[in-house]
Design a protein around this motif. Structure first.
Motif, PDB file in Angstrom:
ATOM      1  N   GLY A  67       0.793  -1.221   0.000  1.00 10.45           N
ATOM      2  CA  GLY A  67       0.000   0.000   0.000  1.00 10.45           C
ATOM      3  C   GLY A  67       0.827   1.273   0.000  1.00 10.45           C
ATOM      4  N   LEU A  68       2.151   1.150  -0.106  1.00 12.47           N
ATOM      5  CA  LEU A  68       3.035   2.316  -0.093  1.00 12.47           C
ATOM      6  C   LEU A  68       3.599   2.576  -1.479  1.00 12.47           C
ATOM      7  CD1 LEU A  68       5.429   2.179   2.990  1.00 12.47           C
ATOM      8  CD2 LEU A  68       3.868   3.992   2.385  1.00 12.47           C
ATOM      9  N   GLY A  69       3.564   3.823  -1.910  1.00 12.24           N
ATOM     10  CA  GLY A  69       4.220   4.196  -3.157  1.00 12.24           C
ATOM     11  C   GLY A  69       5.716   4.338  -2.919  1.00 12.24           C
ATOM     12  N   GLU A  70       6.503   4.316  -3.996  1.00  9.20           N
ATOM     13  CA  GLU A  70       7.958   4.440  -3.871  1.00  9.20           C
ATOM     14  C   GLU A  70       8.357   5.756  -3.221  1.00  9.20           C
ATOM     15  OE1 GLU A  70      11.163   3.761  -6.855  1.00  9.20           O
ATOM     16  OE2 GLU A  70       9.676   2.373  -7.658  1.00  9.20           O
ATOM     17  N   ASP A  71       7.704   6.859  -3.631  1.00  8.81           N
ATOM     18  CA  ASP A  71       8.032   8.173  -3.068  1.00  8.81           C
ATOM     19  C   ASP A  71       7.699   8.237  -1.584  1.00  8.81           C
ATOM     20  OD1 ASP A  71       8.929   9.032  -5.518  1.00  8.81           O
ATOM     21  OD2 ASP A  71       7.048  10.032  -6.048  1.00  8.81           O
ATOM     22  N   GLU A  72       6.565   7.646  -1.184  1.00  3.78           N
ATOM     23  CA  GLU A  72       6.182   7.642   0.227  1.00  3.78           C
ATOM     24  C   GLU A  72       7.192   6.853   1.057  1.00  3.78           C
ATOM     25  OE1 GLU A  72       1.364   7.743   0.263  1.00  3.78           O
ATOM     26  OE2 GLU A  72       2.301   5.925  -0.515  1.00  3.78           O
ATOM     27  N   ARG A  73       7.574   5.680   0.543  1.00  2.41           N
ATOM     28  CA  ARG A  73       8.526   4.843   1.280  1.00  2.41           C
ATOM     29  C   ARG A  73       9.875   5.546   1.409  1.00  2.41           C
ATOM     30  NH1 ARG A  73      10.151  -1.505   0.221  1.00  2.41           N
ATOM     31  NH2 ARG A  73      11.658  -1.605   1.917  1.00  2.41           N
ATOM     32  N   ARG A  74      10.339   6.173   0.335  1.00  2.00           N
ATOM     33  CA  ARG A  74      11.617   6.906   0.392  1.00  2.00           C
ATOM     34  C   ARG A  74      11.555   8.032   1.417  1.00  2.00           C
ATOM     35  NH1 ARG A  74      12.432   6.641  -5.675  1.00  2.00           N
ATOM     36  NH2 ARG A  74      13.995   5.029  -5.874  1.00  2.00           N
ATOM     37  N   ALA A  75      10.443   8.781   1.443  1.00  2.00           N
ATOM     38  CA  ALA A  75      10.302   9.896   2.377  1.00  2.00           C
ATOM     39  C   ALA A  75      10.341   9.405   3.819  1.00  2.00           C
ATOM     40  CB  ALA A  75       9.001  10.651   2.106  1.00  2.00           C
ATOM     41  N   ILE A  76       9.662   8.295   4.092  1.00  3.24           N
ATOM     42  CA  ILE A  76       9.631   7.748   5.454  1.00  3.24           C
ATOM     43  C   ILE A  76      11.012   7.237   5.850  1.00  3.24           C
ATOM     44  CG2 ILE A  76       8.712   5.864   6.876  1.00  3.24           C
ATOM     45  CD1 ILE A  76       6.059   6.208   5.234  1.00  3.24           C
ATOM     46  N   GLU A  77      11.659   6.463   4.972  1.00  2.00           N
ATOM     47  CA  GLU A  77      12.960   5.878   5.304  1.00  2.00           C
ATOM     48  C   GLU A  77      14.068   6.925   5.383  1.00  2.00           C
ATOM     49  OE1 GLU A  77      13.316   2.739   2.384  1.00  2.00           O
ATOM     50  OE2 GLU A  77      12.559   1.283   3.834  1.00  2.00           O
ATOM     51  N   ALA A  78      13.924   8.050   4.686  1.00  2.00           N
ATOM     52  CA  ALA A  78      14.960   9.085   4.690  1.00  2.00           C
ATOM     53  C   ALA A  78      14.839  10.034   5.880  1.00  2.00           C
ATOM     54  CB  ALA A  78      14.897   9.882   3.390  1.00  2.00           C
ATOM     55  N   ASP A  79      13.712  10.007   6.593  1.00  2.00           N
ATOM     56  CA  ASP A  79      13.507  10.923   7.715  1.00  2.00           C
ATOM     57  C   ASP A  79      14.362  10.483   8.902  1.00  2.00           C
ATOM     58  OD1 ASP A  79      12.511  12.325   9.990  1.00  2.00           O
ATOM     59  OD2 ASP A  79      10.645  12.683   8.909  1.00  2.00           O
ATOM     60  N   PRO A  80      15.315  11.319   9.348  1.00  2.00           N
ATOM     61  CA  PRO A  80      16.209  10.916  10.435  1.00  2.00           C
ATOM     62  C   PRO A  80      15.526  10.816  11.800  1.00  2.00           C
ATOM     63  CG  PRO A  80      16.620  13.193   9.837  1.00  2.00           C
ATOM     64  CD  PRO A  80      15.624  12.653   8.844  1.00  2.00           C
ATOM     65  N   LEU A  81      14.314  11.349  11.944  1.00  2.00           N
ATOM     66  CA  LEU A  81      13.619  11.291  13.229  1.00  2.00           C
ATOM     67  C   LEU A  81      12.665  10.107  13.342  1.00  2.00           C
ATOM     68  CD1 LEU A  81      12.896  15.090  13.727  1.00  2.00           C
ATOM     69  CD2 LEU A  81      14.759  13.724  14.666  1.00  2.00           C
ATOM     70  N   LEU A  82      12.610   9.271  12.301  1.00  2.00           N
ATOM     71  CA  LEU A  82      11.756   8.087  12.337  1.00  2.00           C
ATOM     72  C   LEU A  82      12.616   6.835  12.435  1.00  2.00           C
ATOM     73  CD1 LEU A  82       9.154   8.940   9.545  1.00  2.00           C
ATOM     74  CD2 LEU A  82       8.886   9.193  12.014  1.00  2.00           C
ATOM     75  N   PHE A  83      12.156   5.872  13.234  1.00  2.00           N
ATOM     76  CA  PHE A  83      12.823   4.572  13.341  1.00  2.00           C
ATOM     77  C   PHE A  83      12.021   3.594  12.492  1.00  2.00           C
ATOM     78  CE2 PHE A  83      13.695   6.890  17.243  1.00  2.00           C
ATOM     79  CZ  PHE A  83      15.080   6.880  17.236  1.00  2.00           C
ATOM     80  N   VAL A  84      12.671   3.034  11.468  1.00  2.00           N
ATOM     81  CA  VAL A  84      11.976   2.223  10.472  1.00  2.00           C
ATOM     82  C   VAL A  84      12.613   0.843  10.390  1.00  2.00           C
ATOM     83  CG1 VAL A  84      11.317   2.090   8.038  1.00  2.00           C
ATOM     84  CG2 VAL A  84      11.531   4.319   9.135  1.00  2.00           C
ATOM     85  N   ARG A  85      11.765  -0.186  10.316  1.00  2.00           N
ATOM     86  CA  ARG A  85      12.253  -1.544  10.055  1.00  2.00           C
ATOM     87  C   ARG A  85      11.238  -2.244   9.169  1.00  2.00           C
ATOM     88  NH1 ARG A  85       9.625  -5.279  13.573  1.00  2.00           N
ATOM     89  NH2 ARG A  85       8.620  -4.210  15.297  1.00  2.00           N
ATOM     90  N   VAL A  86      11.706  -3.249   8.431  1.00  3.96           N
ATOM     91  CA  VAL A  86      10.830  -4.026   7.564  1.00  3.96           C
ATOM     92  C   VAL A  86      10.514  -5.329   8.275  1.00  3.96           C
ATOM     93  CG1 VAL A  86      10.615  -5.192   5.336  1.00  3.96           C
ATOM     94  CG2 VAL A  86      11.799  -3.000   5.486  1.00  3.96           C
ATOM     95  N   GLU A  87       9.230  -5.664   8.325  1.00  2.00           N
ATOM     96  CA  GLU A  87       8.769  -6.888   8.979  1.00  2.00           C
ATOM     97  C   GLU A  87       8.163  -7.791   7.908  1.00  2.00           C
ATOM     98  OE1 GLU A  87       5.002  -7.291  11.607  1.00  2.00           O
ATOM     99  OE2 GLU A  87       6.642  -6.656  12.927  1.00  2.00           O
ATOM    100  N   GLU A  88       8.642  -9.023   7.839  1.00  2.00           N
ATOM    101  CA  GLU A  88       8.113  -9.981   6.866  1.00  2.00           C
ATOM    102  C   GLU A  88       6.697 -10.379   7.253  1.00  2.00           C
ATOM    103  OE1 GLU A  88       9.736 -10.893   4.078  1.00  2.00           O
ATOM    104  OE2 GLU A  88      11.344  -9.539   4.687  1.00  2.00           O
ATOM    105  N   ALA A  89       5.870 -10.672   6.249  1.00  2.00           N
ATOM    106  CA  ALA A  89       4.476 -11.063   6.504  1.00  2.00           C
ATOM    107  C   ALA A  89       4.396 -12.475   7.025  1.00  2.00           C
ATOM    108  CB  ALA A  89       3.661 -10.946   5.229  1.00  2.00           C
TER     109      ALA A  89
END
Length: 89
Positions: A67-89
């Motif tokens: 449900g995430l577009g490429e631009d949305e995912r890049r914006a979220i992952e590039a934000d230094p104030l967010l902690f992001v991880r990928v979780e397998e389904a």
């Protein structure tokens, strides 16, 4: 008076050469993002934060990768104030 003409040989355009190591130093390229797969992007933030049309906070927010577009995912992952991880389904 006569003018002498010098003919120039037609020259082919120069081929582009690869950039030397260190060229463009200081410019970071964004990481390559793998195609959307089954799984989730799990995002938290120490304080309230909005990015890509979503609100993040201390509670983990699970966003389906499909449900995430490429631009949305890049914006979220590039934000230094967010902690992001990928979780397998």
């Amino acid at each position: 008076m006569t003018r002498s003409r010098t003919r120039r040989a037609a020259t082919a355009p120069e081929e582009s050469k690869p950039a030397a190591p260190g060229a463009g130093a200081g410019i970071e390229t964004p990481p390559t993002i793998a195609p959307a797969a089954a799984g989730f992007l799990v995002v938290t933030s120490p304080r309230p934060r909005r990015r890509a049309g979503r609100a993040f906070g201390r509670d983990p927010l699970r966003i389906p990768l499909a449900g995430l577009g490429e631009d949305e995912r890049r914006a979220i992952e590039a934000d230094p104030l967010l902690f992001v991880r990928v979780e397998e389904a």
